[in-house]
Design a protein around this motif. Structure first.
Motif, PDB file in Angstrom:
ATOM      1  N   ARG A 139       0.865  -1.176   0.000  1.00 61.49           N
ATOM      2  CA  ARG A 139       0.000   0.000   0.000  1.00 61.49           C
ATOM      3  C   ARG A 139       0.902   1.226   0.000  1.00 61.49           C
ATOM      4  N   LEU A 140       1.034   1.878  -1.134  1.00 59.59           N
ATOM      5  CA  LEU A 140       1.955   2.992  -1.263  1.00 59.59           C
ATOM      6  C   LEU A 140       1.471   4.194  -0.465  1.00 59.59           C
ATOM      7  N   SER A 142       1.384   8.365   0.127  1.00 59.07           N
ATOM      8  CA  SER A 142       1.120   9.428  -0.848  1.00 59.07           C
ATOM      9  C   SER A 142       2.399   9.851  -1.555  1.00 59.07           C
ATOM     10  N   VAL A 143       3.508   9.902  -0.835  1.00 61.99           N
ATOM     11  CA  VAL A 143       4.792  10.250  -1.461  1.00 61.99           C
ATOM     12  C   VAL A 143       5.194   9.179  -2.464  1.00 61.99           C
ATOM     13  N   GLN A 144       5.043   7.933  -2.102  1.00 60.43           N
ATOM     14  CA  GLN A 144       5.395   6.848  -3.010  1.00 60.43           C
ATOM     15  C   GLN A 144       4.487   6.825  -4.234  1.00 60.43           C
ATOM     16  N   GLN A 145       3.224   7.163  -4.059  1.00 62.25           N
ATOM     17  CA  GLN A 145       2.313   7.220  -5.210  1.00 62.25           C
ATOM     18  C   GLN A 145       2.767   8.275  -6.211  1.00 62.25           C
ATOM     19  N   ALA A 146       3.185   9.428  -5.715  1.00 62.59           N
ATOM     20  CA  ALA A 146       3.657  10.483  -6.606  1.00 62.59           C
ATOM     21  C   ALA A 146       4.930  10.054  -7.322  1.00 62.59           C
ATOM     22  N   GLY A 301       4.846  -2.862  -7.578  1.00 61.56           N
ATOM     23  CA  GLY A 301       5.261  -1.815  -6.649  1.00 61.56           C
ATOM     24  C   GLY A 301       6.766  -1.792  -6.516  1.00 61.56           C
ATOM     25  N   PHE A 302       7.281  -2.616  -5.597  1.00 63.66           N
ATOM     26  CA  PHE A 302       8.720  -2.659  -5.348  1.00 63.66           C
ATOM     27  C   PHE A 302       9.398  -3.850  -6.013  1.00 63.66           C
ATOM     28  N   LEU A 317      -7.231  -5.899  -2.512  1.00 62.72           N
ATOM     29  CA  LEU A 317      -6.666  -4.642  -2.982  1.00 62.72           C
ATOM     30  C   LEU A 317      -7.108  -3.500  -2.077  1.00 62.72           C
ATOM     31  N   GLU A 318      -6.155  -2.610  -1.781  1.00 64.15           N
ATOM     32  CA  GLU A 318      -6.411  -1.470  -0.917  1.00 64.15           C
ATOM     33  C   GLU A 318      -6.205  -0.175  -1.683  1.00 64.15           C
ATOM     34  N   ASP A 319      -6.603   0.919  -1.060  1.00 64.50           N
ATOM     35  CA  ASP A 319      -6.323   2.245  -1.619  1.00 64.50           C
ATOM     36  C   ASP A 319      -4.809   2.463  -1.539  1.00 64.50           C
TER      37      ASP A 319
END
Length: 370
Positions: A139-140, A142-146, A301-302, A317-319
Motif C-alpha cells: 500500500r503505497l 502518498s509520497v510513493q504514489q507520486a 510496486g517494489f 486490494l487497498e487504496d
C-alpha cells in the motif's frame, strides 16, 4: 535546499512498523528483503541487479515510547557510498547508527536474535515478520504514489523514444541496448529487458533479445526502477500497416485488459480480479485456455510482480495498491502499471507521443506504425 520527500515519508512508515511490532509482540524488526528495504528507505539497496540479496540490513528498534532507532548493517565497501548517496540525509531524519563489518565477514553475526525480535528472513527460532511487512509495502504512501507516477511516465517516454529508433534490421540485442539507454538517460535502472522480434512474437511470451533482426514487428518490454519503485511497460512497433484481422485481435486483447482494469478496485479480492480477466479471453473470442500460456500479472510496486495472480490469490486490494496486468494472445501483448485508488484504477504508463485508442473510457496504447 528542499527536504527530500523520502525522508519526510520515513516517519509514516516507522509508525506502521511500530504498529506491526505491537501486533507481533516484539521490540525489534530486522529488514533484509530488498523489496522491504527499498520500501522503507526509498533507495537502491543492490549492487548486482541479478541477486535477490541487499548490500545492507536495517535493524529497527521500537521498544518504549521514544522515537524508533535504526541500525544500518553493511560492509566497509558499501558504507561510504550508502552514506554519501543512497542514504544521504538519513542521519538528520531519524536516530540511526552504522554497524560496519570488514568485507570478508558476513553480516549475520551483527544482527539481533531472541524472542523479542522478528525478521523478514527469519533464521532458527527467530519470529517471522515477512507477511506483515509485505502487507505494509503493498500500500503505497502518498509520497510513493507520486514517485510511482513519475517513474511510470518516464518509463513510457523511454519506450517511445526507443520505438522511434529501432529498425527492422536492428538485432534484438541492439534494440535492447537502445531501450536500456533511454531508461538510464531518465534515471531508471533496467531490471527487465525483453525484445520480441516478428518470428517469435506468438510463440514466446518472455522473448529475451536475440542476435537476429527483429523484422517487420517488434515488442519492447521493460521494467524500470527508481527509488525502489518499478514501472512495467510493453510497446509494439509495426513497420508497415497492420492487417485488419490482426488489428482486430489486438483490439480484442485490449478489451481483455479492460476487464482486468475494471475489476481492480479497492476491496476486490485479487483472485477474483484474475478470474474475471482470464474469463474475458473466451468472451473476446480467444481460446478459453489462452491465459494458460502466460501469467497475467498481479501485484507490483517494489518488484515487477510480487507473484503471478491466480484465482486462489486471497490478497485484498487497498487504496494505494499497485497492479501490473499483462494479457497476451495471438502475438500481441499489452501491459501497464496501475494504481488502485478509492476513485478507481489509474493506469500510469502513458506518453502523449504514443498513439492511443479509447477502450472502456480509457486511453490505451495502440500499435505504433512506422
Amino acid at each position: 535546499m528542499a527536504a527530500d520527500p523520502r525522508r519526510a515519508d520515513l516517519g509514516e512508515k516507522l509508525v506502521a512498523l511500530r504498529d506491526l511490532a505491537t501486533r507481533l509482540d516484539v521490540d525489534t524488526l530486522v529488514l533484509r528483503e530488498p523489496a522491504n528495504l527499498t520500501w522503507l528507505l526509498g533507495a537502491r539497496v543492490n549492487v548486482p541487479q541479478t541477486l535477490d540479496t541487499a548490500c545492507l540490513d536495517v535493524v529497527v528498534h521500537l521498544a518504549g515510547e521514544g522515537d524508533p532507532r535504526l541500525v544500518v548493517v553493511t560492509n566497509a565497501i558499501e558504507a561510504p557510498r550508502l552514506r554519501d548517496t543512497e542514504l544521504a540525509g538519513l542521519d538528520g531524519t531519524v536516530d540511526v547508527a552504522w554497524e560496519v563489518v570488514p568485507w570478508w565477514e558476513g553480516r549475520d553475526a551483527r544482527l539481533p536474535t531472541g524472542d523479542r525480535v522478528a525478521a523478514d528472513r527469519p533464521a532458527g527460532e527467530l519470529r517471522s515478520a515477512a507477511d506483515g511487512l509485505a502487507a505494509l509495502r503493498r500500500r503505497l504512501t502518498s509520497v510513493q504514489q507520486a514517485t510511482m507516477a513519475e517513474v511510470c511516465r518516464d518509463a513510457a517516454a523511454a519506450a517511445t523514444a526507443a520505438a522511434r529508433v529501432v529498425e527492422p534490421t536492428s538485432t534484438g540485442y541492439a534494440a535492447a541496448g537502445v531501450l536500456a539507454r533511454e531508461l538510464l538517460d531518465r534515471g531508471l535502472d533496467p531490471v527487465v529487458l525483453l525484445i520480441g522480434g516478428a518470428p517469435h512474437l506468438e510463440a514466446h511470451r518472455h522473448p529475451l533479445p536475440l542476435a537476429e533482426p527483429v523484422g517487420e514487428r517488434v515488442l519492447l518490454v521493460a521494467c524500470g526502477r527508481r527509488q525502489g519503485l518499478v514501472a512495467s511497460v510493453s510497446r509494439i512497433v509495426s513497420f508497415g500497416e497492420v492487417p485488419a484481422a490482426e488489428r482486430g485481435a489486438y483490439e480484442r486483447l485490449l478489451r481483455v485488459e479492460q476487464t482486468f482494469l475494471d475489476a481492480s478496485v479497492v476491496g476486490a479480492r485479487l483472485g477474483d480480479v484474475a478470474a474475471a480477466g482470464c474469463a474475458a479471453y473466451a468472451e473476446q473470442g480467444f481460446a478459453a485456455d489462452e491465459w494458460h500460456r502466460h501469467h497475467q500479472g498481479g501485484l507490483s510496486g517494489f518488484v515487477p510482480r510480487e507473484f503471478p495472480a491466480h484465482r486462489d490469490s486471497d490478497v485484498v486490494l487497498e487504496d494505494g495498491s499497485v497492479v501490473a496486468w499483462n494479457p497476451s494472445a495471438a502475438g500481441w501483448k499489452v501491459e501497464d502499471t496501475t494504481l488502485v485508488l478509492a476513485g478507481g484504477p489509474r493506469p500510469l504508463v502513458a506518453d502523449k507521443d504514443w498513439p492511443t485508442l479509447d477502450v472502456g473510457g480509457r486511453r490505451r496504447p495502440d500499435v505504433l506504425v512506422r
